[in-house]
Design a protein around this motif. Sequence first.
Motif, mmCIF file in Angstrom:
data_model
loop_
_atom_site.group_PDB
_atom_site.id
_atom_site.type_symbol
_atom_site.label_atom_id
_atom_site.label_comp_id
_atom_site.label_asym_id
_atom_site.label_seq_id
_atom_site.Cartn_x
_atom_site.Cartn_y
_atom_site.Cartn_z
ATOM 1 N N MET A 1 -1.935 2.380 -4.858
ATOM 2 C CA MET A 1 -2.247 3.712 -4.306
ATOM 3 C C MET A 1 -3.574 3.687 -3.765
ATOM 4 N N LEU A 2 -4.689 3.179 -4.064
ATOM 5 C CA LEU A 2 -6.126 3.471 -3.656
ATOM 6 C C LEU A 2 -6.059 2.669 -2.395
ATOM 7 N N ALA A 3 -5.421 1.397 -2.240
ATOM 8 C CA ALA A 3 -5.403 0.650 -1.308
ATOM 9 C C ALA A 3 -4.542 1.389 0.040
ATOM 10 N N GLU A 4 -3.570 2.030 -0.124
ATOM 11 C CA GLU A 4 -2.679 2.748 0.794
ATOM 12 C C GLU A 4 -3.649 3.934 1.183
ATOM 13 N N PHE A 5 -4.215 4.786 0.440
ATOM 14 C CA PHE A 5 -5.125 5.923 0.972
ATOM 15 C C PHE A 5 -6.197 5.399 1.592
ATOM 16 N N ASP B 1 4.091 11.416 0.397
ATOM 17 C CA ASP B 1 5.269 10.353 0.173
ATOM 18 C C ASP B 1 4.353 9.037 -0.732
ATOM 19 N N LEU B 2 3.193 9.060 -0.291
ATOM 20 C CA LEU B 2 2.272 7.854 -1.266
ATOM 21 C C LEU B 2 2.294 8.132 -2.563
ATOM 22 N N GLY C 1 6.531 6.913 -8.938
ATOM 23 C CA GLY C 1 8.063 6.353 -8.836
ATOM 24 C C GLY C 1 7.795 4.896 -9.600
ATOM 25 N N ASN C 2 6.687 4.264 -8.871
ATOM 26 C CA ASN C 2 6.394 2.791 -9.552
ATOM 27 C C ASN C 2 6.022 3.051 -11.187
ATOM 28 N N TYR D 1 7.818 -1.817 -7.438
ATOM 29 C CA TYR D 1 8.399 -2.233 -6.003
ATOM 30 C C TYR D 1 7.377 -2.169 -4.853
ATOM 31 N N ASP D 2 7.555 -2.804 -3.903
ATOM 32 C CA ASP D 2 6.485 -2.606 -2.646
ATOM 33 C C ASP D 2 7.212 -1.322 -2.198
ATOM 34 N N TYR D 3 6.092 -0.628 -1.408
ATOM 35 C CA TYR D 3 6.352 0.761 -1.022
ATOM 36 C C TYR D 3 7.405 0.887 -0.005
#
Length: 338
Positions: A1-5, A17-18, A24-25, A36-38
């Motif tokens: 999550m932190l990496a995606e942000f 969505d993130l 969900g994970n 799972y991978d996003y």
Amino acid sequence: MLAEFEKTNGQSFDPRDLIHKTIGNVVMKILTGVTYDYDDLEFSRVMTNTVRVFTLLGEAGILASIPALAAIPSPTKWKIIKAWEEIYGFLKEIIERRKARFDTNQKATDFMGSFVKAMCAKGTEIGPASCDEINLMVSSFDLLLAGWDTISTTLAWGLHTLASYPEAQRRVHQEIKDVIGLDRLPQFSDHHSMPVTMATIAECMRFRPTLAVHIPHVATQDCKIGGYDIPKGGQITLNMWYLAQSPNIWKEPQEFKPDRFLNEDGEFDRKIDPLSFGTGRRVCPGEPLARTEIFLCLTYLLQRFTFSLSEGTLKNLPTHFSLTNQPKAYQIHAVKIA
């Protein structure tokens, strides 16, 4: 999550969505032991169907809550059934794979593994008769749906609210810096030393309640509540919107004031929580997990980023009508803290 942000690099984006994929994970890890991978197609498909179920139940309105009316055929009903079947099919495939490679000597590390192990010991002290495939499927379905959309919606509202009130966000940033620092990730045990953060989270949940009404419960006997006769079998629910927004309960309920949850000594006052998870014997069984997820997700994010609304994003954001009060699309900026 932190990496995606962090990948947003301070640019405007919609975090919903993130957030949904992150929660969900968490649910899938507890349920199946797998994350799972996003961009995983199987994961995306089940996520889409969980959202669809909640949205359609919101559209169904009264038909979803009154058994006599819910039995009437309707386009919405068939859409709900189709989404349910997709989710059940996903879970059935996972359960069959787990059963095929199950090792009685292997320690169970997730819900499905523990349940399958109890099924194999059925009839013994550790394997009650209720441990069968039907209960495994239904329990997995309940955990997946109840543990996913509700927390995702709470966090989506929480980020929007904190981005809308920078002074409240600044106070949480400071408390995180003072109590946790920047060299380690937050732990749930930190919440005991973080009254401002806890009060801010409680006010976020009051200010933008995830549920307008609680899931109905059924009276097991004739009773009287508030002067009203409730017959056995009658459905009872709780008006969460009233508890969260009523001027009879809160001073200036339309104002965002985290300090209303702090007592005179500056400590977090849990006793005035607006019953987001219900109360008594029928309190939501997922409350401990939900509170842990909400605290950790928000503190993880606020330890790393400062959030602000993007130009054109409304502070008073409309609600998308669903089984949950989902925020409509919005854009924020996440600027990494140096």
